[in-house]
Design a protein around this motif. Structure first.
Motif, short mmCIF file in Angstrom:
data_model
loop_
_atom_site.label_atom_id
_atom_site.label_comp_id
_atom_site.label_asym_id
_atom_site.label_seq_id
_atom_site.Cartn_x
_atom_site.Cartn_y
_atom_site.Cartn_z
N VAL A 1 0.85 -1.27 0.02
CA VAL A 1 0.08 0.07 0.06
C VAL A 1 0.90 1.14 -0.12
N ARG A 2 0.71 2.12 -1.10
CA ARG A 2 1.31 3.45 -0.88
C ARG A 2 0.24 4.59 -0.80
N VAL A 3 0.45 5.68 -0.14
CA VAL A 3 -0.33 6.59 -0.01
C VAL A 3 0.22 7.87 -0.35
N GLU A 4 -0.03 8.68 -1.56
CA GLU A 4 0.85 9.54 -1.98
C GLU A 4 2.23 9.14 -2.38
N ARG A 5 2.48 8.02 -3.02
CA ARG A 5 3.66 7.46 -3.29
C ARG A 5 4.61 7.19 -2.10
N VAL A 6 4.21 7.10 -0.87
CA VAL A 6 4.83 6.74 0.18
C VAL A 6 4.23 5.20 0.91
N PRO A 7 5.15 4.49 1.22
CA PRO A 7 4.56 3.22 1.83
C PRO A 7 3.71 3.77 3.10
N SER A 8 2.71 2.74 3.25
CA SER A 8 1.61 3.37 4.59
C SER A 8 0.91 1.87 5.06
N SER A 9 0.90 2.02 6.26
CA SER A 9 0.19 0.92 6.86
C SER A 9 -1.37 0.86 6.81
N ARG A 10 -1.76 -0.01 6.17
CA ARG A 10 -3.42 0.07 6.21
C ARG A 10 -3.85 -1.45 6.20
N GLU A 11 -5.24 -1.32 6.70
CA GLU A 11 -6.12 -2.68 6.80
C GLU A 11 -6.42 -2.81 5.17
N VAL A 12 -6.12 -4.19 4.86
CA VAL A 12 -6.55 -4.57 3.57
C VAL A 12 -7.32 -5.59 3.64
N VAL A 13 -8.49 -5.63 2.90
CA VAL A 13 -9.75 -6.57 2.87
C VAL A 13 -9.67 -7.20 1.55
N LEU A 14 -9.71 -8.64 1.38
CA LEU A 14 -9.74 -9.26 0.15
C LEU A 14 -11.05 -9.83 -0.11
N LEU A 15 -11.87 -9.35 -1.36
CA LEU A 15 -12.89 -9.92 -1.64
C LEU A 15 -12.90 -11.07 -2.86
N GLU A 16 -13.70 -11.91 -2.82
CA GLU A 16 -13.64 -12.85 -3.79
C GLU A 16 -14.96 -12.95 -4.51
N ARG A 17 -14.97 -13.18 -5.82
CA ARG A 17 -16.24 -13.24 -6.62
C ARG A 17 -16.16 -14.61 -7.34
N PRO A 18 -16.80 -15.69 -6.69
CA PRO A 18 -16.91 -16.86 -7.24
C PRO A 18 -17.50 -17.05 -8.61
N ALA A 19 -17.54 -18.23 -9.34
CA ALA A 19 -18.52 -18.36 -10.55
C ALA A 19 -19.93 -18.30 -10.47
N ASP A 20 -20.29 -18.41 -8.98
CA ASP A 20 -21.78 -18.28 -8.93
C ASP A 20 -22.12 -16.71 -8.68
N GLY A 21 -21.19 -15.88 -8.62
CA GLY A 21 -21.46 -14.59 -8.31
C GLY A 21 -21.72 -14.00 -7.03
N GLU A 22 -21.85 -14.87 -6.12
CA GLU A 22 -22.16 -14.62 -4.44
C GLU A 22 -20.77 -13.97 -3.86
N TRP A 23 -20.49 -12.84 -3.61
CA TRP A 23 -19.19 -12.20 -3.21
C TRP A 23 -19.14 -12.76 -1.54
N ARG A 24 -17.68 -13.07 -1.19
CA ARG A 24 -17.36 -13.51 -0.10
C ARG A 24 -16.09 -12.66 0.42
N VAL A 25 -15.84 -12.86 1.89
CA VAL A 25 -14.68 -12.19 2.30
C VAL A 25 -13.57 -13.16 2.19
#
Length: 263
Positions: free
Chosen positions: A132-156
């Motif tokens: 993660v970079r904020v204004e080109r500077v490496p930054s600590s952030r929380e990152v959430v990964l979301l997946e969209r399977p073939a059935d279209g039902e989003w999941r974390v």
């Protein structure tokens, strides 16, 4: 409350109570509302299970909404994550533990389930390499990964921090496209006389794009101040007996789909 009484006047010498946060839980079982009695116990950590900090319960016949507790807000924020254990003794018995950040007043939903979060253990283990970079500077952030399977039902699929600007995040994937979302710290809404610690963020009751990061511990003022913007070198300013600097709040940014490494 103590009162000193005289013939012609009386003086109240009671000390003001510290700010509190009104907390209630909505307890589910396996993602559904059930009528059995449920309990939720709050501890500081797994190493301090001998010291119970708070108890919430949902009465039998209702089984959904718990009692309301007013908890010391400064203590909640200073602790950060709390260990919460949910118990439903109805057969078959369900017990679930999770770390929760409790601060903002409101109703928190807690799912007592045999699989974390109603499906968090489904899928193949994988890793995401997040930067993660904020204004080109490496930054600590929380990152959430979301997946969209073939059935279209989003999941974390997973989530985690990027200390120093990068990190590896454990995932569970089921073969779909994975998208990443970086989330900034929105802070805690201003509360009069709140004791604050270094690193905490406070946001005005009327948000204007800035949050305020505490640089010196102290107590917020009794009346909401005139907030300021970051100017020049952005020096810290008094905020009650504490000091703080203005920080720009960055809206969440999502990217993807991107590759993940299946383990």
């Amino acid at each position: 409350m103590a009162t000193i009484a005289h013939d012609y006047y009386s003086v109240d010498v009671s000390s003001p109570r510290p700010p509190t946060s009104q907390i209630q839980f909505r307890l589910w079982r396996d993602g559904q509302v059930t009528t059995g009695q449920k309990f939720l116990r709050v501890y500081r950590s797994v190493l301090e299970l001998s010291k119970l900090e708070a108890v919430f319960w949902a009465e039998p016949g209702s089984g959904e909404y718990t009692n309301i507790e007013r908890l010391d807000l400064a203590l909640l924020l200073a602790q950060g994550d709390w260990l919460v254990l949910g118990v439903d003794d109805s057969a078959p018995r369900r017990v679930r533990g999770a770390n929760l950040a409790l601060g903002e007043p409101g109703v928190y939903t807690f799912n007592i389930t045999s699989v974390d979060g109603g499906g968090g253990e489904q899928g193949d283990p994988a890793l995401a390499h997040a930067r993660v970079r904020v204004e080109r500077v490496p930054s600590s952030r929380e990152v959430v990964l979301l997946e969209r399977p073939a059935d279209g039902e989003w999941r974390v699929a997973g989530y985690g921090p990027t200390p120093g600007g990068s990190g590896e995040i454990d995932l569970r994937v089921v073969g779909g496209d994975v998208y990443a979302m970086a989330v900034d710290d929105y802070g805690v809404r201003f509360v009069a006389d709140l004791a604050v610690q270094v690193g905490q963020r406070i946001r005005p009751t009327q948000y204007t794009g800035w949050v305020y990061e505490i640089t010196e511990a102290g107590q917020l003022p009794s009346v909401e101040p005139a907030w300021w913007a970051a100017v020049g070198e952005n020096p810290s300013q008094p905020l009650g007996t504490a000091r703080a600097v203005a920080r720009r709040y960055f809206q969440p940014i999502a990217l993807g789909p991107g590759p993940v490494e299946v383990i």
